[in-house]
Enzyme design. Structure first.
Site, PDB file in Angstrom:
ATOM      1  N   ASP A 168      -9.888 -30.607  30.944  1.00 27.37           N
ATOM      2  CA  ASP A 168      -9.862 -29.855  32.218  1.00 27.37           C
ATOM      3  C   ASP A 168     -11.296 -29.482  32.590  1.00 27.37           C
ATOM      4  O   ASP A 168     -12.225 -29.660  31.792  1.00 27.37           O
ATOM      5  CB  ASP A 168      -9.003 -28.580  32.078  1.00 27.37           C
ATOM      6  CG  ASP A 168      -8.906 -27.791  33.386  1.00 27.37           C
ATOM      7  OD1 ASP A 168      -8.880 -28.399  34.471  1.00 27.37           O
ATOM      8  OD2 ASP A 168      -8.861 -26.539  33.329  1.00 27.37           O
ATOM      9  N   SER A 169     -11.445 -28.923  33.793  1.00 23.26           N
ATOM     10  CA  SER A 169     -12.773 -28.464  34.209  1.00 23.26           C
ATOM     11  C   SER A 169     -13.150 -27.155  33.524  1.00 23.26           C
ATOM     12  O   SER A 169     -14.302 -26.749  33.569  1.00 23.26           O
ATOM     13  CB  SER A 169     -12.777 -28.239  35.723  1.00 23.26           C
ATOM     14  OG  SER A 169     -11.783 -27.286  36.047  1.00 23.26           O
ATOM     15  N   GLY A 190     -12.990 -27.980  42.282  1.00 27.57           N
ATOM     16  CA  GLY A 190     -12.318 -27.892  43.581  1.00 27.57           C
ATOM     17  C   GLY A 190     -13.193 -28.250  44.769  1.00 27.57           C
ATOM     18  O   GLY A 190     -12.703 -28.709  45.784  1.00 27.57           O
ATOM     19  N   CYS A 222      -5.640 -31.292  34.681  1.00 28.95           N
ATOM     20  CA  CYS A 222      -6.335 -30.778  35.859  1.00 28.95           C
ATOM     21  C   CYS A 222      -5.842 -31.552  37.079  1.00 28.95           C
ATOM     22  O   CYS A 222      -5.978 -32.772  37.129  1.00 28.95           O
ATOM     23  CB  CYS A 222      -7.837 -30.981  35.671  1.00 28.95           C
ATOM     24  SG  CYS A 222      -8.821 -30.575  37.124  1.00 28.95           S
ATOM     25  N   ASN A 223      -5.255 -30.833  38.039  1.00 27.69           N
ATOM     26  CA  ASN A 223      -4.741 -31.497  39.248  1.00 27.69           C
ATOM     27  C   ASN A 223      -5.874 -32.055  40.099  1.00 27.69           C
ATOM     28  O   ASN A 223      -5.752 -33.131  40.673  1.00 27.69           O
ATOM     29  CB  ASN A 223      -3.962 -30.493  40.105  1.00 27.69           C
ATOM     30  CG  ASN A 223      -2.716 -29.970  39.428  1.00 27.69           C
ATOM     31  OD1 ASN A 223      -1.623 -30.400  39.722  1.00 27.69           O
ATOM     32  ND2 ASN A 223      -2.868 -29.022  38.515  1.00 27.69           N
ATOM     33  N   THR A 224      -6.963 -31.301  40.182  1.00 27.29           N
ATOM     34  CA  THR A 224      -8.074 -31.710  41.043  1.00 27.29           C
ATOM     35  C   THR A 224      -8.636 -33.048  40.575  1.00 27.29           C
ATOM     36  O   THR A 224      -9.007 -33.896  41.369  1.00 27.29           O
ATOM     37  CB  THR A 224      -9.177 -30.623  41.019  1.00 27.29           C
ATOM     38  OG1 THR A 224      -8.554 -29.356  41.125  1.00 27.29           O
ATOM     39  CG2 THR A 224     -10.175 -30.811  42.133  1.00 27.29           C
ATOM     40  N   CYS A 238      -2.582 -26.051  40.287  1.00 28.38           N
ATOM     41  CA  CYS A 238      -3.847 -26.003  39.541  1.00 28.38           C
ATOM     42  C   CYS A 238      -3.497 -25.402  38.191  1.00 28.38           C
ATOM     43  O   CYS A 238      -2.766 -24.402  38.125  1.00 28.38           O
ATOM     44  CB  CYS A 238      -4.850 -25.123  40.272  1.00 28.38           C
ATOM     45  SG  CYS A 238      -6.317 -24.694  39.287  1.00 28.38           S
ATOM     46  N   THR A 239      -3.996 -26.018  37.127  1.00 26.73           N
ATOM     47  CA  THR A 239      -3.564 -25.584  35.796  1.00 26.73           C
ATOM     48  C   THR A 239      -4.069 -24.192  35.423  1.00 26.73           C
ATOM     49  O   THR A 239      -3.595 -23.594  34.457  1.00 26.73           O
ATOM     50  CB  THR A 239      -4.011 -26.602  34.735  1.00 26.73           C
ATOM     51  OG1 THR A 239      -5.413 -26.851  34.892  1.00 26.73           O
ATOM     52  CG2 THR A 239      -3.247 -27.905  34.876  1.00 26.73           C
ATOM     53  N   HIS A 240      -5.013 -23.676  36.195  1.00 26.82           N
ATOM     54  CA  HIS A 240      -5.470 -22.301  35.934  1.00 26.82           C
ATOM     55  C   HIS A 240      -4.446 -21.254  36.386  1.00 26.82           C
ATOM     56  O   HIS A 240      -4.402 -20.149  35.846  1.00 26.82           O
ATOM     57  CB  HIS A 240      -6.771 -22.032  36.701  1.00 26.82           C
ATOM     58  CG  HIS A 240      -7.994 -22.588  36.058  1.00 26.82           C
ATOM     59  ND1 HIS A 240      -8.318 -23.914  36.086  1.00 26.82           N
ATOM     60  CD2 HIS A 240      -8.977 -21.979  35.347  1.00 26.82           C
ATOM     61  CE1 HIS A 240      -9.465 -24.111  35.443  1.00 26.82           C
ATOM     62  NE2 HIS A 240      -9.880 -22.948  34.977  1.00 26.82           N
TER      63      HIS A 240
END
Ligand code: DGL
Length: 277
Positions: free
Chosen positions: A7-8, A40, A71-73, A185-187
């Site tokens: 992920d980011s 993002g 991570c969706n982005t 968003c995974t956050h």
């Protein structure tokens, strides 16, 4: 057997916790590109180059059997490039639009995600294919991933800001109103308890973590339990590209069973946010 989770930042931990439940016994290497965070607002081409470069080095070093882009982005952009370039199976994370469309009673769904994710043609296609009879509202938030990062490190959440960020998700049209908010968003699952309290009315908050873990299981589930790693010999680790893990971050990672490690040399170049290879 190793699973790489990427992920980011630390949002991918929302996927990792489901992977642990559904795929116990596998060694996890978590890679967070916190030097590139947030993803993002990145333009697409350099982001693709950066992530492919990161994967090239991580796959070489850790030789995972499966990689999860948590991570969706990134996933809404990068999956074709990763699958063309590398041979291992990849699982991407995208907003669960199909399950939301199947479940909504009012037909009104909101997708809360990063500005990058809501602009992707991939998401437009998902809506066209699976939710064309629904009223889908896309909301790109510039602040939520950062708020989640802070909250996860133990800082209090600014409720006023959070309420402002989620407000556009709640729409009323005559008798109907939004009944599902997709956490794209995974956050965001790490803020969902607060979101629930601040929501103007109750909704279903949908996140894809369990589906991602199940998809991963379907790809590698046949592996014999005797191949499970010994956690004493190969502990689960986390590598953050900035290379600076302060105490709150280490505590967070260790709460998810991950030992924070210095980035491998091959990742040093990615300490620079602009670095693409
Ligand atoms: N966790 C990421 C996602 O699922 C994005 C956060 C960011 O880097 O902006 O989209």
């Amino acid at each position: 057997m190793t699973i790489l989770v990427f992920d980011s930042g630390v949002g991918g931990l929302s996927i990792l916790r489901e992977v642990r439940v559904i795929l116990p016994g596998r060694r996890i290497v978590y890679v967070g590109d916190d030097a590139g965070f947030p993803y993002g607002d990145w333009p697409e081409a350099p982001l693709v180059e950066r992530i492919v470069g990161l994967f090239e080095r991580c796959l070489d070093t850790f030789d995972p059997s499966l990689a999860i882009v948590a991570c969706n982005t990134a996933s809404t952009l990068i999956m074709p490039a990763l699958r063309t370039r590398f041979e291992i199976p990849f699982v991407g994370t995208v907003p669960p639009i199909k399950p939301a469309a199947e479940r909504t009673a009012s037909g009104m769904i909101s997708v809360l995600a990063t500005p990058g994710t809501v602009q992707r043609p991939y998401v437009a296609r998902l809506i066209e294919e699976h939710a064309d009879t629904c009223d889908v509202t896309l909301i790109g938030s510039t602040r939520l991933a950062r708020l989640a990062e802070q909250h996860m490190r133990g800082l209090p959440v600014d409720h006023e800001r959070l309420a402002e960020e989620i407000r556009p998700c709640f729409l009323e049209r005559g008798e109907r109103r939004t009944d599902i908010v997709i956490l794209g968003c995974t956050h965001y699952p790490f803020l969902v308890h607060e979101m629930r309290k601040l929501a103007p009315w109750p909704v279903d908050w949908l996140e894809p973590a369990e589906a991602i873990a199940r998809r991963s299981l379907s790809l590698i589930g046949h592996v014999d339990e005797r191949n499970f790693s010994d956690p004493e010999l190969s502990p689960d680790i986390a590598i953050m590209t900035r290379g600076k893990t302060d105490a709150p971050l280490r505590r967070l990672l260790s709460g998810f069973g991950l030992q924070a490690r210095e980035p491998i040399d091959a990742l040093a170049i990615f300490r620079d946010r602009q670095a693409v290879v």
